[in-house]
Structures are given as C-alpha cells and as structure tokens.
Write a protein that holds these residues in place. Structure first.
Motif, PDB file in Angstrom:
ATOM      1  N   LYS A  29       0.839  -1.202   0.000  1.00 57.92           N
ATOM      2  CA  LYS A  29       0.000   0.000   0.000  1.00 57.92           C
ATOM      3  C   LYS A  29       0.870   1.248   0.000  1.00 57.92           C
ATOM      4  O   LYS A  29       0.572   2.226  -0.692  1.00 57.92           O
ATOM      5  CB  LYS A  29      -0.921  -0.011   1.219  1.00 57.92           C
ATOM      6  N   ARG A  30       1.936   1.212   0.782  1.00 57.00           N
ATOM      7  CA  ARG A  30       2.826   2.372   0.827  1.00 57.00           C
ATOM      8  C   ARG A  30       3.507   2.582  -0.521  1.00 57.00           C
ATOM      9  O   ARG A  30       3.670   3.714  -0.977  1.00 57.00           O
ATOM     10  CB  ARG A  30       3.877   2.173   1.920  1.00 57.00           C
ATOM     11  N   TRP A  31       3.908   1.475  -1.165  1.00 58.77           N
ATOM     12  CA  TRP A  31       4.583   1.603  -2.453  1.00 58.77           C
ATOM     13  C   TRP A  31       3.640   2.176  -3.500  1.00 58.77           C
ATOM     14  O   TRP A  31       4.011   3.079  -4.262  1.00 58.77           O
ATOM     15  CB  TRP A  31       5.126   0.254  -2.909  1.00 58.77           C
ATOM     16  N   ILE A  32       2.418   1.662  -3.553  1.00 57.62           N
ATOM     17  CA  ILE A  32       1.440   2.178  -4.514  1.00 57.62           C
ATOM     18  C   ILE A  32       1.192   3.663  -4.276  1.00 57.62           C
ATOM     19  O   ILE A  32       1.156   4.463  -5.211  1.00 57.62           O
ATOM     20  CB  ILE A  32       0.118   1.380  -4.420  1.00 57.62           C
ATOM     21  N   ALA A  33       1.037   4.050  -3.012  1.00 57.91           N
ATOM     22  CA  ALA A  33       0.807   5.459  -2.670  1.00 57.91           C
ATOM     23  C   ALA A  33       1.969   6.322  -3.141  1.00 57.91           C
ATOM     24  O   ALA A  33       1.775   7.390  -3.749  1.00 57.91           O
ATOM     25  CB  ALA A  33       0.615   5.601  -1.159  1.00 57.91           C
ATOM     26  N   GLY A  34       3.192   5.880  -2.869  1.00 60.41           N
ATOM     27  CA  GLY A  34       4.364   6.651  -3.257  1.00 60.41           C
ATOM     28  C   GLY A  34       4.517   6.768  -4.763  1.00 60.41           C
ATOM     29  O   GLY A  34       4.890   7.834  -5.282  1.00 60.41           O
ATOM     30  N   GLU A  35       4.231   5.682  -5.472  1.00 56.82           N
ATOM     31  CA  GLU A  35       4.363   5.702  -6.927  1.00 56.82           C
ATOM     32  C   GLU A  35       3.307   6.582  -7.575  1.00 56.82           C
ATOM     33  O   GLU A  35       3.579   7.268  -8.568  1.00 56.82           O
ATOM     34  CB  GLU A  35       4.277   4.278  -7.483  1.00 56.82           C
ATOM     35  N   LEU A  36       2.087   6.582  -7.042  1.00 53.91           N
ATOM     36  CA  LEU A  36       1.058   7.463  -7.582  1.00 53.91           C
ATOM     37  C   LEU A  36       1.467   8.927  -7.421  1.00 53.91           C
ATOM     38  O   LEU A  36       1.255   9.746  -8.323  1.00 53.91           O
ATOM     39  CB  LEU A  36      -0.280   7.203  -6.885  1.00 53.91           C
ATOM     40  N   THR A  37       2.076   9.237  -6.290  1.00 54.57           N
ATOM     41  CA  THR A  37       2.555  10.605  -6.065  1.00 54.57           C
ATOM     42  C   THR A  37       3.671  10.948  -7.046  1.00 54.57           C
ATOM     43  O   THR A  37       3.677  12.021  -7.673  1.00 54.57           O
ATOM     44  CB  THR A  37       3.075  10.769  -4.631  1.00 54.57           C
ATOM     45  N   ARG A  40       2.421  11.347 -10.673  1.00 53.80           N
ATOM     46  CA  ARG A  40       1.673  12.601 -10.855  1.00 53.80           C
ATOM     47  C   ARG A  40       2.619  13.803 -10.922  1.00 53.80           C
ATOM     48  O   ARG A  40       2.514  14.649 -11.825  1.00 53.80           O
ATOM     49  CB  ARG A  40       0.659  12.776  -9.716  1.00 53.80           C
ATOM     50  N   GLU A  41       3.534  13.857  -9.950  1.00 55.45           N
ATOM     51  CA  GLU A  41       4.442  15.006  -9.894  1.00 55.45           C
ATOM     52  C   GLU A  41       5.397  15.030 -11.080  1.00 55.45           C
ATOM     53  O   GLU A  41       5.732  16.099 -11.582  1.00 55.45           O
ATOM     54  CB  GLU A  41       5.223  14.967  -8.571  1.00 55.45           C
ATOM     55  N   ARG A  42       5.842  13.845 -11.524  1.00 51.97           N
ATOM     56  CA  ARG A  42       6.762  13.780 -12.662  1.00 51.97           C
ATOM     57  C   ARG A  42       6.134  14.358 -13.918  1.00 51.97           C
ATOM     58  O   ARG A  42       6.815  14.930 -14.768  1.00 51.97           O
ATOM     59  CB  ARG A  42       7.190  12.331 -12.904  1.00 51.97           C
ATOM     60  N   ASN A  43       4.809  14.239 -14.024  1.00 54.78           N
ATOM     61  CA  ASN A  43       4.103  14.741 -15.208  1.00 54.78           C
ATOM     62  C   ASN A  43       3.526  16.135 -15.008  1.00 54.78           C
ATOM     63  O   ASN A  43       2.793  16.631 -15.874  1.00 54.78           O
ATOM     64  CB  ASN A  43       2.991  13.758 -15.590  1.00 54.78           C
ATOM     65  N   GLY A  44       3.849  16.763 -13.871  1.00 58.01           N
ATOM     66  CA  GLY A  44       3.388  18.122 -13.634  1.00 58.01           C
ATOM     67  C   GLY A  44       1.887  18.244 -13.478  1.00 58.01           C
ATOM     68  O   GLY A  44       1.290  19.282 -13.817  1.00 58.01           O
ATOM     69  N   ILE A  45       1.254  17.203 -12.984  1.00 55.95           N
ATOM     70  CA  ILE A  45      -0.198  17.187 -12.813  1.00 55.95           C
ATOM     71  C   ILE A  45      -0.542  17.552 -11.373  1.00 55.95           C
ATOM     72  O   ILE A  45       0.055  17.029 -10.433  1.00 55.95           O
ATOM     73  CB  ILE A  45      -0.763  15.793 -13.162  1.00 55.95           C
ATOM     74  N   THR A  46      -1.502  18.431 -11.190  1.00 60.67           N
ATOM     75  CA  THR A  46      -1.916  18.822  -9.843  1.00 60.67           C
ATOM     76  C   THR A  46      -2.909  17.801  -9.289  1.00 60.67           C
ATOM     77  O   THR A  46      -3.509  17.009 -10.043  1.00 60.67           O
ATOM     78  CB  THR A  46      -2.587  20.199  -9.839  1.00 60.67           C
ATOM     79  N   ARG A  47      -3.084  17.838  -7.982  1.00 61.37           N
ATOM     80  CA  ARG A  47      -4.080  16.953  -7.368  1.00 61.37           C
ATOM     81  C   ARG A  47      -5.483  17.278  -7.886  1.00 61.37           C
ATOM     82  O   ARG A  47      -6.315  16.378  -8.058  1.00 61.37           O
ATOM     83  CB  ARG A  47      -4.036  17.080  -5.847  1.00 61.37           C
ATOM     84  N   ALA A  48      -5.741  18.547  -8.131  1.00 59.91           N
ATOM     85  CA  ALA A  48      -7.056  18.949  -8.635  1.00 59.91           C
ATOM     86  C   ALA A  48      -7.309  18.347 -10.012  1.00 59.91           C
ATOM     87  O   ALA A  48      -8.423  17.864 -10.302  1.00 59.91           O
ATOM     88  CB  ALA A  48      -7.143  20.480  -8.696  1.00 59.91           C
TER      89      ALA A  48
END
Length: 308
Positions: A29-37, A40-48
């Motif tokens: 679960k921690r790995w999936i959470a970290g990879e999703l973050t 997202r950040e690598r592609n410059g996508i905001t949480r919104a």
C-alpha cells in the motif's frame, strides 16, 4: 546452518517474471501510494487535475497518496493512464489485489511493547526488497543475531522492559530472520560490519562466541556475504552511523530503493534518488575498504578463538 522455526505462511507471491515479491499489505500500500505521487508530480499534474480525471475530490487523491485509502480498480487504471503509465496498469492492479488478500507476517506480534509502530513499516519494506545491504558500527546485524545475542542487545537497550515483553521482542527478531532469510525467497544480503562488532562482549564470552560461530555459518550461504571493516582502516568520513539500503525487484522500477537509518530519537526513510545516493556512495566506499569474504572469515575465526 541453524535456522529458527517457521512462523506462519511465507508472505511472498511469484510474479510473471519469476521474482518473489512481498505481499505485505503495509509495504505494498505504501509503495502504490508513493508511486502514484511520483508519477503525478513527474508529469506536472496537480491533485485537482487528477481528481477531475476520476470525477473525485482532491481529498481522495490525498488519501491515495498517503496510503490512507486504496483507489478502486477503475480509479487506479484511470490515474495510471492519465499519468502516462498505461503499461503499468496490470502490475498495479495485481499489487492492489495482493495487498487486500494478504496479511503482514508480524501480525501476531502486534503489540506496542513488542512491535513499535515505526517498525511495522520497516518490516514490510524489508520483506519487499530483493537486495539488502547494511553497515553496522558495533553490533552484529539483527538478521544474523542468535537468540541469546538478541536477548542481550534488547536487554541492554531497554533494561526496564518486562521479561515477557523482552522475550516477545526476541521472538519477533527470530521470526524476522526466518521470514527474510529462511523462507525460500533468498534475497541477496551484503552486510559490512566493523571489527568492533566482533570484539564487544555483548552478553558475555559464551554468547559472543556462539554469535561469531553463527556468523561463519551464515557466510556460507550463497546469497549472503558478510565482510568486516578492520580497525586499521578506521571509520570512513561521513560513515559513522549504521544504515541499510533496500533495493526492490526490477519490476518495481524504483531506481536506488530506500535508505533506512535508525537512532535513539527517530527512524528515517530516504527514498528520493538524491537522498539515497550519498548512502549508496558510502556503501560503495565501504566495500572497497572492507576485507574480502574469505579474509573476513579469518578475522571472525581469530576473534572467536580469542573469546573462547
């Protein structure tokens, strides 16, 4: 080789590439959470923007990224495609499914006295690694400790701990040894220890003698290499404290892995490549300075004869 008894099921599943991957829910679960973050950040996508893609809320994306809640399968697939990683969908979904159907091996030790909260995460991350590298300045690494040695170390570190709680911590350490080294998964383990680890009489001569003899047995295993940094090399600049490097199977695509540091006040996990790199450089330098495995065995044998 002396191995402790098996505790419960082995928390691993075979991937399509033939690797052994931890099914520790805590780690996955921690790995999936970290990879999703990271994606997202690598592609410059905001949480919104991510929330809009799944018709959800910014709070939901936050929950996903700290591991408080797992995305539903469709949400996970949508996010991965939105983040430019459609080729990872099947792998992530398999990890999600595995995390929901399994239990952490240490669950029977789950009490505050025997298993502090911070240690649960470490145990999960460790069982997920396919390569474990460690540097220890004055103790034999926990993975190789005998029962008597572990008892002496735990007693010395927590002298006011009740006997039953100390014994439970010892049992946890023995179970950890079995889960990591005796389950058939056989991660590559490369431990470098200071000569001081051989000289200190933790628990007395008899305990230390048994421990050194056990080290020699562990060093016979094909996936294990224990090397000693002799006194004459001195402590290397910037390498004064113990640490571990945990590298994951290739399919996890996690670059340098995790550096783990524990002290009296806190435990630290470094996972950004820029933060892990100094530990990797330090370990590489230690490998150059440490004795070769055969010479390390000779030094361990000399220390064993001196203690006997």
């Amino acid at each position: 080789m002396m191995l402790v008894a098996v505790y419960g099921h082995t928390p691993y599943a075979t991937t399509w590439e033939g690797q052994r991957v931890s099914t520790s829910p805590t780690a996955l679960k921690r790995w999936i959470a970290g990879e999703l973050t990271r994606l997202r950040e690598r592609n410059g996508i905001t949480r919104a923007e991510a929330a809009k893609a799944i018709h959800g809320s910014i709070q939901n994306i936050g929950h996903f990224e700290v591991g408080r809640r797992m995305p539903q399968p469709l949400e996970l697939e949508t996010l991965l495609r939105f983040y430019g990683a459609p080729d990872r969908v099947d792998f992530f979904l398999s990890l999600r499914d595995r995390s929901r159907k399994s239990t952490d091996w240490w669950i029977r030790f789950d009490s505050e006295d025997a298993l502090p909260e911070y240690l649960k995460l470490f145990l999960g991350v460790e069982t997920m690694a396919d390569k474990i590298e460690s540097w220890d300045t004055h103790l034999v690494p926990g993975l190789f400790q005998t029962r008597a040695y572990a008892d002496a170390i735990i007693r010395g570190g927590a002298p006011k701990l009740r006997k039953k709680d100390r014994e439970r911590r010892v049992e946890l350490r023995m179970a950890r040894q079995q889960e990591v080294l005796g389950s058939g998964r056989a991660p590559a383990v490369h431990a470098i220890i200071s000569e001081a680890s051989l000289r200190y009489l933790n628990g007395g001569r008899e305990v230390q003698t048994e421990q050194l003899a056990s080290l020699l047995e562990w060093n016979e295993q094909p996936n294990i290499e224990i090397r000693v940094l002799p006194f004459e090399e001195g402590l290397l600049a910037g390498v004064d404290g113990a640490f571990m490097l945990l590298t994951y199977p290739p399919e996890f695509d996690h670059e340098l892995g995790t550096a783990y540091v524990e002290n009296r006040i806190e435990v630290l996990y470094y996972e950004q490549p820029s933060a892990v790199a100094p530990f990797r450089a330090a370990f590489d330098e230690l490998k150059v300075k440490a004795l070769k495995s055969s010479d390390s065995n000779d030094l361990i044998k000399r220390a064993l004869e001196e203690h006997a």
